[in-house]
Design an enzyme around this catalytic site. Structure first.
Site, mmCIF file in Angstrom:
data_model
loop_
_atom_site.group_PDB
_atom_site.id
_atom_site.type_symbol
_atom_site.label_atom_id
_atom_site.label_comp_id
_atom_site.label_asym_id
_atom_site.label_seq_id
_atom_site.Cartn_x
_atom_site.Cartn_y
_atom_site.Cartn_z
ATOM 1 N N LYS A 55 0.836 -1.197 0.000
ATOM 2 C CA LYS A 55 0.000 0.000 0.000
ATOM 3 C C LYS A 55 0.875 1.253 0.000
ATOM 4 O O LYS A 55 2.089 1.185 0.212
ATOM 5 C CB LYS A 55 -0.918 0.000 1.217
ATOM 6 C CG LYS A 55 -0.182 0.064 2.550
ATOM 7 C CD LYS A 55 -1.133 0.012 3.730
ATOM 8 C CE LYS A 55 -0.363 0.083 5.046
ATOM 9 N NZ LYS A 55 -1.251 0.075 6.222
ATOM 10 N N ARG A 97 -10.433 0.186 14.831
ATOM 11 C CA ARG A 97 -10.172 0.947 13.611
ATOM 12 C C ARG A 97 -11.019 0.414 12.469
ATOM 13 O O ARG A 97 -11.901 1.104 11.967
ATOM 14 C CB ARG A 97 -8.672 0.884 13.274
ATOM 15 C CG ARG A 97 -8.265 1.715 12.078
ATOM 16 C CD ARG A 97 -6.771 1.623 11.816
ATOM 17 N NE ARG A 97 -6.350 0.284 11.411
ATOM 18 C CZ ARG A 97 -5.091 -0.017 11.044
ATOM 19 N NH1 ARG A 97 -4.148 0.897 11.084
ATOM 20 N NH2 ARG A 97 -4.789 -1.252 10.683
ATOM 21 N N TYR A 123 16.634 30.004 8.411
ATOM 22 C CA TYR A 123 15.440 30.704 8.881
ATOM 23 C C TYR A 123 15.406 30.750 10.405
ATOM 24 O O TYR A 123 15.675 29.768 11.088
ATOM 25 C CB TYR A 123 14.174 29.994 8.395
ATOM 26 C CG TYR A 123 13.813 30.277 6.959
ATOM 27 C CD1 TYR A 123 13.534 31.569 6.533
ATOM 28 C CD2 TYR A 123 13.720 29.244 6.034
ATOM 29 C CE1 TYR A 123 13.184 31.824 5.213
ATOM 30 C CE2 TYR A 123 13.366 29.483 4.709
ATOM 31 C CZ TYR A 123 13.102 30.782 4.309
ATOM 32 O OH TYR A 123 12.749 31.037 3.008
ATOM 33 N N MET A 160 12.196 24.611 2.424
ATOM 34 C CA MET A 160 11.375 23.828 1.511
ATOM 35 C C MET A 160 12.220 23.017 0.542
ATOM 36 O O MET A 160 11.916 21.845 0.271
ATOM 37 C CB MET A 160 10.426 24.748 0.729
ATOM 38 C CG MET A 160 9.492 23.980 -0.202
ATOM 39 S SD MET A 160 8.368 25.045 -1.125
ATOM 40 C CE MET A 160 7.284 25.598 0.190
#
Length: 377
Positions: free
Chosen positions: A41, A140, A262, A310
């Site tokens: 998956k 679940r 940053y 990023m």
């Protein structure tokens, strides 16, 4: 991929299909009997189901699991007809006919799913194969104890359904000491006793390592195939599958006291040399690794410094010999020493998230597991 093609990318991700197939063989080898499937998956945990599933088929795997119907539809043409492809989320309302059309097997998780599958079998006038999931503690997916009893008490119940397997999912299999495992096993055995002759599947990757009591007829490894450690606090017996290398964009010298990145979250405590790499959180290299992650070159650990951006991150290369790295060279961000579990530990997450976060901007290459002529045809 050619060198020219690699040059267009900021990083390269190598996926060792031979290691992955060896991991599957190792897991199968732990079984006294029964079958070893493969969970592919989420695009084979981010590594490419179109490459991973056929490689596992060639290694001998015949039972494959995906999460969504669309994943199964895409993968079905890439596997021979004798491979069974099951969809863990089952058939959503109105999608049942698509399972038959594409040769997929649903994992039925609710009474409405069972009823819809039974109705389709009635309309087609033939039994339809399925797996039935019961909930033994995850809360679940799957029928709870009351729903399971209701199903078995119903006059039509499983009529028209060729029940291939009863399955459930372990909650804490990576922790062999937790009593939850034994409670789930007992509940699963009790439910199975009400379906004489039906095959059973309980163990995920970590469940395989709980021993033969948990193996039943089919085990469903996922993360362990891709090199994630199956048992917390124990040595990992599985081979690493991925290597991630980031390209050096620029090298600079900074003086002691210079702040970096940053928000200036890191300041150099000495005169330093830094390398900016073309990998960032847009590539799935998690921002939580800022000031925690480690890169490697020639066996030397290179700390990530400053906040991850990023598209870029910065590593301190002061400990490398002068001139060892230049623009266009590569630094390891994941390798056999600094694997997905180690990266996950620094990021405060699990290896599963590291693998499935790997971005699509990498130049991907697949190593080993050459195609068998019969499958290629």
């Amino acid at each position: 991929m050619s060198g020219e093609a690699f040059a267009a990318y900021g990083a390269r991700l190598s996926i060792d299909l031979d290691a992955l197939c060896d991991n599957w063989r190792h897991l199968r080898g732990r079984l006294a009997s029964g079958d070893c499937g493969a969970v592919v998956k989420a695009d084979a945990y981010g590594l490419g189901a179109a490459q991973v599933a056929p490689a596992l088929y060639r290694a001998g795997c015949r039972q494959f699991f995906v999460a969504h119907l669309n994943e199964g539809i895409v993968l079905r043409p890439l596997l021979p007809a004798d491979a069974t492809l099951s969809v863990l989320h089952g058939a959503h309302p109105g999608s049942e006919a698509e399972f038959v059309r594409h040769g997929l097997q649903p994992v039925l998780n609710s009474l409405p799913q069972v009823a819809a599958w039974r109705a389709l079998a009635g309309r087609l006038g033939r039994p339809l194969p399925a797996i039935l999931q019961i909930d033994t503690g995850m809360a679940r997916l799957g029928l709870d104890a009351g729903e399971f009893a209701q199903l078995l008490a119903s006059a039509d119940g499983l009529a028209g359904i060729e029940l291939r397997c009863l399955m459930s999912h372990l909650v804490s299999a990576e922790d062999p000491a937790t009593p939850i495992n034994r409670r789930q096993l007992a509940d699963f055995r009790a439910a199975l006793a009400r379906l004489p002759g039906v095959k059973a599947s309980l163990a995920n990757s970590s469940g395989i390592f709980l021993g033969a009591d948990y193996h039943f007829d089919l085990v469903r490894p996922g993360a362990a195939l891709y090199g994630v450690a199956p048992v917390a606090g124990q040595a990992n017996p599985l081979r690493p599958v991925v290597r991630l290398q980031g390209k050096v964009l620029q090298i600079r010298r900074i003086a002691a006291g210079t702040a970096v990145g940053y928000s200036h979250t890191w300041t150099a405590g000495r005169d330093s040399r830094l390398a900016t790499l073309a990998v960032g959180y847009a590539d799935g290299y998690l921002r939580s690794l800022s000031n925690r992650g480690v890169a490697r070159c020639d066996g030397v650990a290179l700390p990530l410094v400053g906040n991850i951006s990023m598209d870029t991150l910065i590593v301190d290369i002061t400990e490398l010999p002068e001139g060892r790295l230049g623009e266009g060279d590569y630094v390891d961000l994941a390798d056999p020493v600094n694997g997905v579990d180690a990266i996950a530990g620094r990021a405060g997450t699990i290896g599963y998230e590291i693998l499935t976060s790997l971005g699509r901007r990498y130049a991907r290459s697949y190593l080993g597991a050459a195609e068998d002529d019969a499958l290629a045809a």
